[in-house]
Enzyme design. Structure first.
Site, mmCIF file in Angstrom:
data_model
loop_
_atom_site.group_PDB
_atom_site.id
_atom_site.type_symbol
_atom_site.label_atom_id
_atom_site.label_comp_id
_atom_site.label_asym_id
_atom_site.label_seq_id
_atom_site.Cartn_x
_atom_site.Cartn_y
_atom_site.Cartn_z
ATOM 1 N N HIS A 219 -1.202 18.312 -33.821
ATOM 2 C CA HIS A 219 -0.060 18.505 -33.855
ATOM 3 C C HIS A 219 0.858 18.483 -32.276
ATOM 4 C CE1 HIS A 219 4.482 18.753 -35.680
ATOM 5 N NE2 HIS A 219 4.635 18.111 -35.721
ATOM 6 N N LYS A 221 2.120 20.233 -28.832
ATOM 7 C CA LYS A 221 2.831 20.279 -27.809
ATOM 8 C C LYS A 221 2.339 20.877 -26.122
ATOM 9 C CE LYS A 221 5.061 17.831 -31.419
ATOM 10 N NZ LYS A 221 4.799 18.778 -33.346
ATOM 11 N N ASP A 226 -1.476 23.680 -13.050
ATOM 12 C CA ASP A 226 -2.234 24.731 -12.009
ATOM 13 C C ASP A 226 -2.666 25.899 -12.707
ATOM 14 O OD1 ASP A 226 -1.487 22.709 -9.924
ATOM 15 O OD2 ASP A 226 -0.271 23.557 -9.398
ATOM 16 N N HIS A 394 14.954 19.830 -35.083
ATOM 17 C CA HIS A 394 13.700 19.687 -35.187
ATOM 18 C C HIS A 394 12.826 20.870 -34.425
ATOM 19 C CE1 HIS A 394 9.590 17.423 -33.983
ATOM 20 N NE2 HIS A 394 9.703 16.963 -34.968
ATOM 21 N N LYS A 396 11.721 24.101 -35.185
ATOM 22 C CA LYS A 396 10.604 25.325 -35.548
ATOM 23 C C LYS A 396 10.114 26.634 -35.507
ATOM 24 C CE LYS A 396 8.411 21.254 -34.922
ATOM 25 N NZ LYS A 396 9.103 20.194 -36.039
ATOM 26 N N ASP A 401 13.598 41.092 -37.828
ATOM 27 C CA ASP A 401 14.069 42.134 -37.696
ATOM 28 C C ASP A 401 15.003 42.015 -36.505
ATOM 29 O OD1 ASP A 401 14.071 42.928 -40.234
ATOM 30 O OD2 ASP A 401 12.113 43.876 -39.768
#
Length: 476
Positions: A219, A221, A226, A394, A396, A401
């Site tokens: 899952h 990404k 380089d 979408h 996450k 604090d």
């Protein structure tokens, strides 16, 4: 007298075999109970439809998790053995305990805090794509990409064509896509392969080596250019992640990183690549030294079966339980286990201001129904829950604090906790954390608060649907 149809020796044998298989599958489910949120949904399924649910459990359930995890651990060990010790590899004289990658091993041992990083926060996919295009165009040696979704649309073709052009220039291009999340990517990326790029699928669905572990997906990404610039977060490759489709504008979070932590992200991609292709990316040019002149302190947090198992779950749980003042949560799919639900509710009960942002229009209705089943307990504990008014959230994010935050690919659901291979970044610097908090507050200005009184007045049929969805939550 005519015999009653449906009875006879064959039918009795069929029934006996069905009961036997039901018992076998129940034992398998119970023996793997720690791998999923709850075995109850699977048990109900195999009791009522054993011939269908049994094979489905072998493919999508937790039975195969430990075997896949063991294979993944061995692959990572082989890669670490090939990587020079100076780049974080094991080295020839590594002690035995250093060479053990187990589910209990802390990710922080291999991915410690790094200082001197530059971290840019993107609250919209269009901004991320613009910077990614500039970085890809400037690449001179290699481009490494790993995405769960690579859609066959204008955005997917745009990035493919950009990579084809770079491969024609002699830049090494490697693309890893998830076979479940991007089923058309193999066909879509053929021009890249013909141009000299390397394209691989994670856990092909028809492969005999992965079909029985089809529930374990990559899952992550990741983009690394380089070895000096890295990206990670929630934005996949597709038009919807740009926020371009229809009235339901997609909102997401992504990070661009320069500095020492790019080495950590590179090693996570390299482990994934070694697992699917057998190629060990261990040359120095893949791990160049980066200038440590940035203000940000951060580290990578990979998690997945056989690779720092439950690391994301334990890290977020510890952060929430240690919160003193406030907690901000952004998640599109809130299907927690009991521990995470209790951590958030307990924080609110002891006076911590806990606020959660979820989408109003979820792209997975069954997941949305399961999420609703958890809200009442949180609302009763004092957690403030908001639904985004403008579209599909979408992103996450968990921020605690104003001193600690995580952004990445992992949701607050059982799949991200136990089944998926995920990558988050842990941030401990005021710059990016303040940006995340400002984006959160901006979203709340147009969001709708869920009140406890209104929530309790939901129709009875909604309660029923949400209860069923919650029962099935380990399979979502």
């Amino acid at each position: 007298m005519e015999a009653w149809p449906g009875f006879g020796l064959g039918t009795e044998l069929y029934a006996v075999l069905g009961h036997f298989l039901t018992g076998v599958f129940i034992l398998l489910i119970l023996s793997a109970r720690e791998e999923t949120q709850s075995p109850f949904g699977w048990i109900l399924a195999v009791v009522f439809v054993p011939w269908l649910a049994g094979p489905a459990y072998l493919i999508f359930g937790g039975y195969r998790v430990r075997r896949v995890a063991h294979r993944r651990t061995q692959s990572d060990l082989a890669f670490m053995g090939s990587l020079p010790a100076a780049l974080g590899g094991l080295g020839e004289d590594a002690p035995a305990e250093r060479a053990e990658l187990t589910p209990q091993r802390a990710a922080r041992e291999d991915y410690p805090d790094t200082t001197g990083n530059h971290v840019a926060v993107f609250g919209h996919g269009e901004d991320k794509y613009a910077r990614l295009e500039a970085d890809v165009r400037s690449a001179t040696d290699h481009i490494h990409l790993a995405y769960y979704v690579w859609a066959n649309d204008a955005t997917g073709r745009w990035l493919r064509d950009l990579l084809v052009a770079k491969a024609a220039e002699g830049v090494e291009v490697r693309v890893l896509y998830d076979a479940w999340g991007a089923p058309a990517a193999g066909w879509l990326l053929r021009p890249l392969a013909r141009a000299g790029g390397w394209v691989r699928a994670f856990a092909p669905l028809l492969s005999p080596y992965s079909v029985l572990g089809a529930n374990l997906r990559n899952h992550r990404k990741i983009a690394v250019i380089d070895g000096r610039v890295a990206y990670t977060g929630g934005v996949n490759i597709g038009d919807d992640y740009r926020g371009r489709i229809g009235a339901r504008l997609w909102k997401d979070l992504h990070l661009r990183i320069e500095g020492p932590v790019t080495r950590q992200i590179t090693s996570i991609f390299a482990k994934d690549w070694h697992y699917v292709s057998g190629e060990a990316l261990v040359a120095d040019r893949f791990f160049p030294c980066s200038d440590a002149d940035g203000p940000s302190v951060c580290r990578a947090l990979p998690s997945g079966p056989g690779q720092y198992w439950r690391a994301f779950h334990e890290t977020v749980f510890n952060a929430v339980t240690a919160a003193r003042d406030w907690v901000q949560v952004v998640t599109p799919y809130y299907v927690p286990d009991q521990a995470m639900q209790m951590a958030l509710a307990s924080a609110a009960r002891r006076g911590v201001r806990v606020r959660m942002l979820v989408p109003r229009h979820n792209n997975h209705p069954l997941v949305a129904a399961a999420s609703n089943s958890f809200y009442q307990e949180l609302l009763e504990a004092g957690v403030a829950i908001y639904r985004s008014h403008e579209g599909m959230v979408h992103g996450k994010q968990v921020t605690v604090d104003g001193r600690w935050a995580t952004v990445g690919s992992a949701n607050l659901d059982a799949r991200s906790f136990y089944l998926n291979y995920e990558l988050n970044l842990i941030l401990q610097d005021q710059g990016p954390i303040n940006t995340l908090s400002m984006l959160f507050e901006d979203e709340l200005r147009t969001a709708e608060a869920i009140t406890l009184a209104e929530f309790r007045q939901r129709p009875a049929w909604k309660h029923g649907v949400e209860g069923l969805a919650r029962t099935l939550s380990p399979m979502l």
